[in-house]
Design an enzyme around this catalytic site. Structure first.
Site, PDB file in Angstrom:
ATOM      1  N   LYS A 150     -16.146   0.583   2.571  1.00  0.00           N
ATOM      2  CA  LYS A 150     -14.823   0.863   2.015  1.00  0.00           C
ATOM      3  C   LYS A 150     -14.738   0.556   0.531  1.00  0.00           C
ATOM      4  O   LYS A 150     -13.709   0.806  -0.090  1.00  0.00           O
ATOM      5  CB  LYS A 150     -13.782   0.024   2.759  1.00  0.00           C
ATOM      6  CG  LYS A 150     -13.370   0.626   4.089  1.00  0.00           C
ATOM      7  CD  LYS A 150     -12.136  -0.049   4.577  1.00  0.00           C
ATOM      8  CE  LYS A 150     -11.409   0.794   5.592  1.00  0.00           C
ATOM      9  NZ  LYS A 150     -10.223   0.131   6.093  1.00  0.00           N
ATOM     10  N   CYS A 201      -1.323 -26.326 -16.235  1.00  0.00           N
ATOM     11  CA  CYS A 201      -1.911 -24.974 -16.259  1.00  0.00           C
ATOM     12  C   CYS A 201      -0.854 -23.909 -15.977  1.00  0.00           C
ATOM     13  O   CYS A 201      -0.805 -22.883 -16.633  1.00  0.00           O
ATOM     14  CB  CYS A 201      -3.018 -24.847 -15.214  1.00  0.00           C
ATOM     15  SG  CYS A 201      -4.335 -26.025 -15.384  1.00  0.00           S
ATOM     16  N   HIS A 246       0.811  -1.223   0.000  1.00  0.00           N
ATOM     17  CA  HIS A 246       0.000   0.000   0.000  1.00  0.00           C
ATOM     18  C   HIS A 246       0.841   1.269   0.000  1.00  0.00           C
ATOM     19  O   HIS A 246       2.022   1.252   0.364  1.00  0.00           O
ATOM     20  CB  HIS A 246      -0.867   0.033   1.268  1.00  0.00           C
ATOM     21  CG  HIS A 246      -2.077  -0.845   1.186  1.00  0.00           C
ATOM     22  ND1 HIS A 246      -3.136  -0.573   0.367  1.00  0.00           N
ATOM     23  CD2 HIS A 246      -2.396  -1.996   1.835  1.00  0.00           C
ATOM     24  CE1 HIS A 246      -4.068  -1.513   0.516  1.00  0.00           C
ATOM     25  NE2 HIS A 246      -3.631  -2.396   1.404  1.00  0.00           N
TER      26      HIS A 246
END
Ligand SMILES: Cc1cc2nc3c(=O)[nH]c(=O)nc-3n(C[C@H](O)[C@H](O)[C@H](O)COP(=O)(O)OP(=O)(O)OC[C@H]3O[C@@H](n4cnc5c(N)ncnc54)[C@H](O)[C@@H]3O)c2cc1C
Length: 465
Positions: A247, A381, A49
């Site tokens: 939020k 995958c 963040h």
């Protein structure tokens, strides 16, 4: 006798262990689960963040921005995967713009200088595939994405290389103290001169055992839906402006390129479980469509949830709770971002009262399993080969579950979610440990989370579309 005993092998305990392993000291890390990173550090958004995430004047505000700036170097040394792709907090109204401006002010106060407000046109230039209705944005170029469990594994592996002793499957039950600590676990006891409590949801309980009763932990769950990589047509991490109504949810790519949507916030009063629920996931997808409505529910791969360990005052609780014990508790979001800075903060606390000498032979480098050349492919995958899986099994942390391999090398994390490769991985684990294949488990947590069947998500009727 250990110089330091760290309790809890999430990203915070791991970052502290790795930091202390640069010093001449005898170090133990105790974890109740059978692998590292099985708490909040396994199931979160993986966002590094920016400064908006911690309020100015709080420990969160101080450590989030500092931690963010440490990720490039840390990833260069430990190779866990980190991309600084930038993020945008999206606004949908004039009111949102005002909230964003306040967030920008807070970010500047905590020391984040790279934030820029964006007009509607600028937002759509950066993200042409957004849903209609965005009116403005706050651009934070320094936001990044990482794999939280690969980061934790990397920190612990590097600390082990530098002398750490790791005790998995050891649940701390009691701590006594005379002239040193005796930490009693379900598998025997350890003696230590100094305790660092980084036990996440258990940090309040361990704090009580250390004789301090100031920390109360409130569990708050967040749920997610993970989609295939083909569903990601985004360039940035996309937040919604937080309002009184909530939020909003995050829409992002993971560091490996999947589309991920979530989380919500649910205070858990009774049972603390990482179950997922149909109603909540439907609501999360509905909220996400405000940001991005081009995803196809049929391409949902799995759902999961993680639990934040919120402290009583919503800030990080990091302090001496005894002459020779520090509690590092209440580390909810942005704890992943802050973790390297938390480790430095704890080291400074220790050095303020105790002397430590740097090792001359500390090795800061840990190599990634992905650097091993791929050979006979086991996981189609994710295109992961036998040699890489063998390297995980021979790695410094013992792995006895197929999910343990998955967290290190993504075998089983792709479109088929392990349907094709799990048996092959199970056989390799059984051969490695010379055990019966039927004894190799997928995961070892005492209570298996109840997940909404993926077919149910794929058949969601998103009639609000
Ligand atoms: C939904 C969600 C989204 C989030 N998103 C982000 C994000 O995008 N960015 C960000 O920066 N942060 C985010 N966070 C926060 C981040 O995940 C946490 O702050 C971080 O993982 C906390 O790490 P920890 O090591 O303190 O806790 P944990 O990872 O929970 O580790 C604690 C460990 O202690 C062990 N333990 C507990 N009790 C005992 C005992 N008695 N004996 C031995 N071991 C014990 C547990 O088993 C566990 O492994 C999010 C969290 C959640 C839940």
């Amino acid at each position: 006798m250990y110089d330091f005993i760290i309790i809890g092998a999430g990203v915070v305990g791991a970052a502290i262990a790795r930091r202390l392993s640069a010093y001449d000291c005898k170090l133990a890390l105790i974890e109740k689960e059978e692998d590292v990173s099985l708490g909040a550090s396994k199931a979160n958004s993986g966002i590094v963040h920016g400064g908006y995430a911690g309020k100015y004047g709080t420990l969160k505000g101080q450590l989030c921005i500092k931690g963010n700036l440490m990720f490039d170097k840390l990833n260069e040394e430990l190779n866990f995967g980190f991309k600084r792709i930038g993020g945008i907090v999206l606004g949908f109204s004039e009111d949102d713009l005002e909230i964003l401006k306040k967030q920008q002010d807070n970010s500047i106060k905590v020391g984040q200088t790279d934030i820029r407000m964006l007009s509607k046109e600028e937002v759509y230039d950066l993200e042409p595939n957004l849903a209609e209705g965005v009116t403005c944005g706050m651009y934070v170029p320094s936001i990044g994405i990482t794999s939280p469990y690969e980061m934790t594994i990397a920190l612990v592996e590097n600390a082990l290389d530098n002398g750490l002793d790791l005790f998995l499957g050891h649940e701390v039950k009691e701590i006594s103290c005379n002239d040193h600590f005796v930490v009693t676990t379900n598998k025997g006891s350890l003696k230590g001169k100094f305790i660092i409590n980084a036990a996440g949801l258990g940090s309040g309980l361990i704090n009580d055992m250390l004789g301090n009763h100031e920390l109360t932990i409130h569990p708050r769950r967040g749920q997610y839906v993970l989609f295939g990589k083909d569903q990601n047509k985004l360039n940035h991490v996309l937040f919604q402006t937080p309002t009184e109504k909530g939020k909003g949810v995050l829409v992002t790519q993971t560091v490996h390129g999947n589309l991920m949507i979530g989380p919500d916030a649910e205070d858990l009063m009774d049972e603390v479980s990482t179950d997922t629920s149909e109603e909540r996931l439907k609501n999360i997808l509905k909220l996400a469509e405000k940001t991005y409505d081009a995803f196809n529910v049929k391409r949902a791969l799995t759902t999961f949830s993680g639990i934040r360990a919120m402290s009583h005052n919503k800030d990080f609780f990091i302090k001496y709770v005894h002459d020779h014990a520090i509690t590092v508790g209440g580390i909810d979001s942005p704890g992943l971002t802050s973790s390297p800075a938390i480790a430095d903060y704890v080291l400074d606390l220790i050095l303020s009262k105790h002397e430590l000498t740097l090792k001359s032979d500390f090795n800061p480098i840990r190599n990634s399993y992905y650097s091993i050349p791929n050979d006979q492919v086991i996981c189609l995958c994710e295109q992961q080969g036998q040699s890489r899986i063998e390297a995980c099994l021979e790695g410094p942390i013992e792995i006895k579950t197929t999910d343990g391999v998955k967290r290190r090398i993504r075998a089983g994390m792709g479109n088929c979610q392990g349907k094709r490769c799990e048996a092959g991985v199970r056989k390799m684990i059984a051969d490695h440990h010379q055990m019966d294949e039927k004894d190799v488990l997928k995961r070892t947590e005492r209570r298996m989370p109840k997940r909404v069947p993926i077919e149910m998500i794929r058949n969601f009727n998103l009639d609000y579309k």
